[in-house]
Write an enzyme that holds these catalytic residues in place. Structure first.
Site, PDB file in Angstrom:
ATOM      1  CG  HIS A 155       9.954 -36.918  97.110  1.00 48.62           C
ATOM      2  ND1 HIS A 155      10.361 -38.055  97.737  1.00 48.62           N
ATOM      3  CD2 HIS A 155       8.888 -36.465  97.815  1.00 48.62           C
ATOM      4  CE1 HIS A 155       9.601 -38.287  98.794  1.00 48.62           C
ATOM      5  NE2 HIS A 155       8.681 -37.331  98.860  1.00 48.62           N
ATOM      6  CG  HIS A 192       6.889 -40.405  95.811  1.00 50.44           C
ATOM      7  ND1 HIS A 192       6.905 -39.055  95.550  1.00 50.44           N
ATOM      8  CD2 HIS A 192       6.208 -40.552  96.963  1.00 50.44           C
ATOM      9  CE1 HIS A 192       6.252 -38.422  96.509  1.00 50.44           C
ATOM     10  NE2 HIS A 192       5.824 -39.304  97.378  1.00 50.44           N
ATOM     11  CB  CYS A 241      -3.429 -35.764 110.496  1.00 47.84           C
ATOM     12  SG  CYS A 241      -2.033 -35.211 109.480  1.00 47.84           S
ATOM     13  CB  CYS A 270      -2.116 -39.151 108.307  1.00 45.27           C
ATOM     14  SG  CYS A 270      -0.651 -38.729 109.203  1.00 45.27           S
ATOM     15  CB  CYS A 330      -0.103 -34.916 112.922  1.00 49.25           C
ATOM     16  SG  CYS A 330       0.456 -36.365 112.017  1.00 49.25           S
ATOM     17  CG  HIS A 336       2.396 -35.237 108.383  1.00 46.65           C
ATOM     18  ND1 HIS A 336       1.553 -36.317 108.462  1.00 46.65           N
ATOM     19  CD2 HIS A 336       3.048 -35.346 107.201  1.00 46.65           C
ATOM     20  CE1 HIS A 336       1.671 -37.040 107.356  1.00 46.65           C
ATOM     21  NE2 HIS A 336       2.576 -36.484 106.585  1.00 46.65           N
ATOM     22  CE  LYS A 385       8.578 -36.381 107.768  1.00 49.87           C
ATOM     23  NZ  LYS A 385       7.945 -36.201 106.533  1.00 49.87           N
ATOM     24  CE  LYS A 444       7.260 -27.836  96.271  1.00 51.92           C
ATOM     25  NZ  LYS A 444       5.967 -27.658  95.639  1.00 51.92           N
TER      26      LYS A 444
HETATM   27  N1  MSP Z   1      -1.493 -42.605  98.982  1.00 55.17           N
HETATM   28  C1  MSP Z   1      -0.866 -43.258 100.071  1.00 55.17           C
HETATM   29  C2  MSP Z   1      -0.607 -44.714  99.767  1.00 55.17           C
HETATM   30  C3  MSP Z   1      -1.813 -45.501  99.411  1.00 55.17           C
HETATM   31  S1  MSP Z   1      -1.413 -47.129  98.993  1.00 55.17           S
HETATM   32  C4  MSP Z   1      -2.853 -47.914  98.866  1.00 55.17           C
HETATM   33  C5  MSP Z   1       0.463 -42.563 100.395  1.00 55.17           C
HETATM   34  N2  MSP Z   1       0.993 -41.802  99.455  1.00 55.17           N
HETATM   35  S2  MSP Z   1       2.330 -40.943  99.583  1.00 55.17           S
HETATM   36  O1  MSP Z   1       2.509 -40.338  98.300  1.00 55.17           O
HETATM   37  O2  MSP Z   1       2.254 -40.082 100.697  1.00 55.17           O
HETATM   38  O3  MSP Z   1       3.506 -41.910  99.921  1.00 55.17           O
HETATM   39  C6  MSP Z   1       3.745 -43.019  99.160  1.00 55.17           C
HETATM   40  C7  MSP Z   1       4.967 -43.782  99.578  1.00 55.17           C
HETATM   41  O4  MSP Z   1       6.133 -42.982  99.489  1.00 55.17           O
HETATM   42  C8  MSP Z   1       4.927 -44.354 100.975  1.00 55.17           C
HETATM   43  O5  MSP Z   1       5.240 -45.727 100.886  1.00 55.17           O
HETATM   44  C9  MSP Z   1       6.018 -43.631 101.702  1.00 55.17           C
HETATM   45  O6  MSP Z   1       6.638 -44.457 102.630  1.00 55.17           O
HETATM   46  C10 MSP Z   1       6.967 -43.310 100.557  1.00 55.17           C
HETATM   47  N3  MSP Z   1       7.858 -42.234 100.901  1.00 55.17           N
HETATM   48  C11 MSP Z   1       7.562 -40.915 101.035  1.00 55.17           C
HETATM   49  N4  MSP Z   1       8.685 -40.260 101.443  1.00 55.17           N
HETATM   50  C12 MSP Z   1       9.699 -41.154 101.588  1.00 55.17           C
HETATM   51  C13 MSP Z   1      11.050 -41.069 101.937  1.00 55.17           C
HETATM   52  N5  MSP Z   1      11.601 -39.943 102.285  1.00 55.17           N
HETATM   53  N6  MSP Z   1      11.789 -42.211 101.867  1.00 55.17           N
HETATM   54  C14 MSP Z   1      11.258 -43.407 101.469  1.00 55.17           C
HETATM   55  N7  MSP Z   1       9.994 -43.517 101.156  1.00 55.17           N
HETATM   56  C15 MSP Z   1       9.166 -42.438 101.302  1.00 55.17           C
HETATM   57  O7  MSP Z   1       0.971 -42.761 101.476  1.00 55.17           O
END
Ligand code: MSP
Length: 487
Positions: free
Chosen positions: A21, A24, A129, A132, A146, A149, A293, A296
């Site tokens: 999304h 990412h 969790c 996390c 948590c 979350h 936030k 989904k």
């Molecule tokens: N797998 C771990 C990271 C391991 S790195 C060695 C992880 N994955 S994640 O898919 O949950 O999240 C990845 C990234 O997406 C994180 O940096 C997180 O901050 C970012 N984001 C997820 N939702 C977000 C927003 N709503 N806004 C900005 N960034 C966000 O954590």
């Protein structure tokens, strides 16, 4: 190091338990901008992204889909790659933690850290969790939930191997002191330092309760804790032939929620393994969607098709980096994205290019003037220096503001033209200005810059920052399509 400068930028590796999304996309776009910027400068660049595929969370989600974890992640990886393609994210490797070369490196490092005496066996009891992939103590919980979350989490007790994190407290604090730019932006630094000063507990780094992970080389009943496995992706990618020179990473871009893992666990693991530490971890803020936030379950999510569907890939990239300072939180608004697309990209940049293009088609362009400055106000060398500073300081919004101030200036200049005595010269200067902004904008909106370059017959892209030191050749304007259709 070789004579050529290198730049190594990484994104977090994403959990492929759902399609990507806007959150990412944000980090990956920023990494793309940085890597394109250094490519413009002629650096050897390595831009790494990928997926974090082990752990209980993925195992659970796969079960829900009646798939093995590997089948399940295999089915999602193409969705990530397609999404990044739609946004023109030009990464050099998409690493998966299930890649064999990565698994081998993790086992090698685990063995090394174990042999050094930094891993020992014990028992773990705590609140786990799965979202996390982390343990919490009772006092971390908020109403039994948590803290991140806000879901009930279970108490677990299991045999586990521990990493002697406590041993590295002093070394970490010294490292932060010697490398003041390591934790960035600086407003996030003190909190980390305070927490490290309070003391570090040893970290459980193995699980017996599930199987989906890399087995510990010294005890195959256990799989490696997902964060130990995941963080090493940044290093394993540089153990491939030809990539060795890229370690240490110049910057790990991460979201603010995972800064602790990257600035405390990660350097401690590396110190123990005797590997050089990365130069910087930069944490950006979080996007909310209509002030809530992104989630989904609440329908507050924007996937990549939706994002690109609003006004195209370049406008999405532009909006995300222009709308809020990198490092701060922001709210995603489709209306503002459209406004910026219409008012800034279409009206300002689009109009400048189409006006100058049309005039140049009609009158031709002279090249017998000083190409290093555009009018009296704009000296190319100074502009490039100022924009470099902003981009290399992660101030993408300011860099874009500043580039657009020049676009405004050029537009005004056309409007104020009363007499056309110096028409060819003026058009030449304006075309030089267009080349300047197109090259500087290439990291942000590559497709648009490439269209402009085609119309005006100059180069844009890898290595072209240097072209700004040379005069623009007499330009042969080609007809071109309109850059941005208003919505
Ligand atoms: N797998 C771990 C990271 C391991 S790195 C060695 C992880 N994955 S994640 O898919 O949950 O999240 C990845 C990234 O997406 C994180 O940096 C997180 O901050 C970012 N984001 C997820 N939702 C977000 C927003 N709503 N806004 C900005 N960034 C966000 O954590």
């Amino acid at each position: 190091m070789t004579a050529k400068n290198k730049f190594y930028v990484t994104t977090p590796i994403y959990y492929p338990n759902d399609i990507p999304h806007v959150g990412h996309a944000y980090t990956t776009i920023a990494a793309d901008v940085l890597s394109r910027w250094y490519r413009l400068k002629g650096y050897d660049v390595f831009f790494l992204t990928g997926t974090d595929e082990h752990g209980k969370k993925i195992e659970n989600t796969a079960k829900k889909h009646n798939k093995t974890p590997k089948e399940f992640v295999d089915s999602l990886i193409p969705k990530f790659k397609e999404a990044w393609k739609k946004l023109n994210l030009n990464y050099d490797r998409f690493i998966r933690t299930t890649d064999k070369d990565h698994e081998k490196i993790v086992q090698k490092v685990l063995q090394r850290v174990f042999d050094k005496g930094d891993i020992y066996k014990g028992h773990y009891e705590g609140f786990y969790c799965t979202e996390c992939e982390a343990y919490y103590t009772e006092k971390d919980l908020v109403n039994g939930e948590c803290p991140i979350h806000k879901i009930k989490i279970e108490k677990l007790k299991e045999e586990s191997y521990f990493f002697r994190l406590s041993k590295y407290q002093k070394q970490l604090l010294e490292f932060y002191k010697k490398n003041p730019g390591f934790i960035s932006p600086s407003n996030r630094k003190q909190e980390i330092i305070n927490r490290v000063q309070e003391g570090l507990k040893d970290l459980s780094i193995s699980r017996e309760s599930f199987k989906w992970g890399i087995p510990l080389p010294f005890d195959k009943k256990h799989v490696c804790y997902v964060w130990f496995d995941a963080l090493f992706n940044y290093y394993s990618a540089t153990r491939q032939k030809g990539k060795e020179k890229f370690w240490p990473a110049d910057v790990h871009l991460v979201g603010k929620d995972i800064i602790w893992f990257h600035t405390v666990y990660w350097p401690a693991f590396l110190l123990s393994a005797g590997i050089e530490l990365p130069k910087k971890v930069f944490a950006h803020g979080w996007w909310t969607f209509d002030k809530e936030k992104i989630s989904k379950s609440k329908g507050k999510i924007i996937n990549i098709d939706e994002l690109v569907g609003i006004a195209g890939a370049d406008s999405a990239r532009y909006f995300l980096l222009r709308n809020i300072p990198f490092g701060e939180d922001g709210d995603f608004s489709e209306a503002i994205l459209r406004e910026r697309h219409n008012n800034e990209l279409a009206n300002k940049l689009g109009n400048l290019v189409s006006r100058v293009g049309a005039l140049a088609e009609k009158y031709g362009i002279d090249e017998k003037v000083d190409f290093r400055k555009i009018n009296v106000d704009v000296h190319i060398e100074n502009v490039v220096r100022d924009i470099s500073q902003l981009i290399e300081n992660y101030e993408f919004d300011k860099a874009l503001n500043s580039i657009f101030a020049y676009i405004d200036m050029f537009n005004q200049w056309i409007q104020q033209w009363k007499s056309w005595e110096n028409r060819e010269k003026d058009l030449y200067e304006l075309a030089t200005g267009i080349r300047l902004v197109a090259i500087l904008l290439w990291p942000f909106i590559p497709q648009t810059s490439e269209k402009i370059a085609k119309r005006f017959g100059f180069r844009v892209g890898v290595g072209t920052l240097k072209d700004l030191e040379k005069p623009l050749k007499a330009v042969k304007i080609k007809k071109g399509e309109i850059l941005f259709k208003k919505i």
